[in-house]
Design an enzyme around this catalytic site. Structure first.
Site, PDB file in Angstrom:
ATOM      1  N   LYS A 152       0.865  -1.185   0.000  1.00 40.10           N
ATOM      2  CA  LYS A 152       0.000   0.000   0.000  1.00 40.10           C
ATOM      3  C   LYS A 152       0.891   1.221   0.000  1.00 40.10           C
ATOM      4  CE  LYS A 152      -3.728  -2.065   2.757  1.00 40.10           C
ATOM      5  NZ  LYS A 152      -4.666  -1.945   3.887  1.00 40.10           N
ATOM      6  N   TYR A 155       2.562   1.857   3.138  1.00 37.55           N
ATOM      7  CA  TYR A 155       3.633   0.934   3.560  1.00 37.55           C
ATOM      8  C   TYR A 155       4.751   0.946   2.522  1.00 37.55           C
ATOM      9  CZ  TYR A 155      -0.228  -0.804   6.475  1.00 37.55           C
ATOM     10  OH  TYR A 155      -1.282  -0.905   7.347  1.00 37.55           O
ATOM     11  N   ASP A 162       0.136 -11.300   1.169  1.00 37.64           N
ATOM     12  CA  ASP A 162      -1.264 -10.986   0.871  1.00 37.64           C
ATOM     13  C   ASP A 162      -1.408 -10.314  -0.497  1.00 37.64           C
ATOM     14  OD1 ASP A 162      -0.187 -10.544   3.539  1.00 37.64           O
ATOM     15  OD2 ASP A 162      -2.211 -10.133   4.261  1.00 37.64           O
TER      16      ASP A 162
END
Ligand SMILES: *[C@@H]1O[C@H](CO)[C@@H](O)[C@H](O)[C@H]1NC(C)=O
Length: 394
Positions: A152, A155, A162
């Site tokens: 993301k 991040y 994931d």
């Protein structure tokens, strides 16, 4: 005589009942039972609990399970439910409500997979338009210096297991449907897997740490590899499902297919070796089996069952003396007997799913084991439906 009767009854009861003391409801298909139960609860319908449209990966994963169920049964109610969910999000012109491209989270891309499937199954142009909008995020999505998608925007330089599931099967489905000869795109997908694997592999077990930070700035980052400290079952679960789903689309002419196959063929024996010898299923924190507060977690375990059984069925891996199949079947039976319980109206609940696991904090053991365990969490239900479709196809 009385004594004999009751101890015989006890033996019978302990054979029939699962570890939680309650037998799962009788059913000829747990895939349809669990899917119908979630549908009747209104889960995965494209709307949040407050009724607003959502671009949720949980809905996308459940819709993927319903696609498999539709393919298997031909029952149009599953297709209609996916359509209802996506129509809550996609306008008649193909615009996508409640979706922010510049939020740059891979989680929000998963739902694009449902759009590609619906474009194929219904022939309606709006679904391709919507999928193209989500696909465009990948063109400007922030990347690590080596080219890996950040999990993301919030991040930086982190790749998580994931994210491989959230982005890549959609990327592959889209490319396969609309640009099958786009070598750059297939190269790019192979690069993502190679980066996540090469930085996150736990060499002693063949499992993968939850994620890595290419610049090693996160508090949890290993100073040499950048990897996070623990192996979290659901992250490996997402990754294991990504590998097997990608192979469905990957052209045999593209060399990246060999990369995916090789990653999958390394992962399956590692999963089988990591299964708990007593329950045959998998620990929440796979890097610390048996430690106090650790437990057998239902969503990650169901993902592994799905990945192993599907890969075996489609011939992506050769079983050695039936041991992979036996391991997956034993785990499936444990999940069924332990986590599937009767609910009112002839429906079923699915227990034992950890609500969340993230690398937003310390990413340490005490973090993972202190998260809430939820009944009917859609991530767990979707994974169990996927596992059941494969189990019921044996
Ligand atoms: C092929 O994929 C690459 C990488 O995602 C992308 O930059 C490019 O625009 C795609 N090509 C076409 C013709 O869309």
């Amino acid at each position: 005589m009385h004594l004999f009767t009751s101890s015989a009854a006890l033996v019978l009861v302990s054979l029939v009942l699962g570890a939680n003391g309650a037998a799962p409801p009788q059913s000829t298909s747990y895939a349809t039972l669990l899917a119908s139960s979630a549908i009747s609860r209104g889960q995965g319908n494209g709307l949040s609990s407050s009724g607003a449209p959502v671009d949720s990966y949980e809905h996308g994963t459940f819709q993927r399970a319903l696609t498999r169920l539709y393919e298997k049964t031909g029952d149009k109610k599953y297709l209609d439910y996916i359509k209802k969910g996506i129509d809550a999000l996609v306008g008649s012109d193909g615009s996508v409500k409640a979706y922010s491209l510049t939020e740059y989270t891979l989680d929000n891309i998963k739902i694009g997979d449902s759009m590609v499937q619906l474009a194929k199954l219904t022939g309606e142009a709006k679904y391709k338009t919507a999928a193209t909008k989500l696909r465009s995020q990948l063109a400007t999505h922030p990347r690590t210096p080596s080219g890996g998608f950040w999990h993301k925007n919030i991040y930086p330089n982190q790749m998580w297991g994931d994210g491989q599931y959230m982005a890549l099967p959609f990327y592959a489905a889209y490319t396969s449907a609309y640009q099958p000869t786009n070598t750059t795109a297939w190269d790019d997908m192979a690069l993502q897997l190679k980066l996540y694997d090469s930085h996150s592999l736990q060499k002693s077990t063949g499992l993968l740490y939850h994620g890595y930070d290419e610049l090693k700035k996160a508090v949890w980052a290993n100073s040499v590899t950048g990897a996070s400290p623990e192996v979290w079952d659901r992250a490996v679960g997402w990754y294991s499902m990504a590998l097997v789903d990608l192979l469905e689309y990957w052209p045999t002419s593209h060399p990246g297919r060999a990369t995916v196959l090789s990653l999958y063929r390394s992962l399956v024996p590692a999963l089988v070796a990591a299964a708990d010898p007593t329950t045959h299923a998998w620990w929440l924190v796979m890097s610390q089996p048996g430690r106090a507060q650790n437990y057998i977690e239902s969503s990650g375990s169901a993902m592994f069952v799905y990945s192993i059984l599907r890969g075996l069925r489609l011939g992506y891996i050769t079983d050695v003396n039936g041991q992979y199949k036996n391991a997956a079947v034993a785990a499936y039976k444990y999940l069924l007997n332990t986590f599937v319980v009767s609910a009112s109206g002839g429906l079923a609940d699915f227990k034992g799913t950890v609500s969340v696991g993230s690398l937003s904090g310390a990413g340490d053991y005490s973090y993972y084991v202190s998260q809430t365990i939820v009944t009917n969490d859609l991530k767990g239900v979707a994974a169990f439906v996927l596992a059941s479709v494969e189990y019921e196809s044996l």
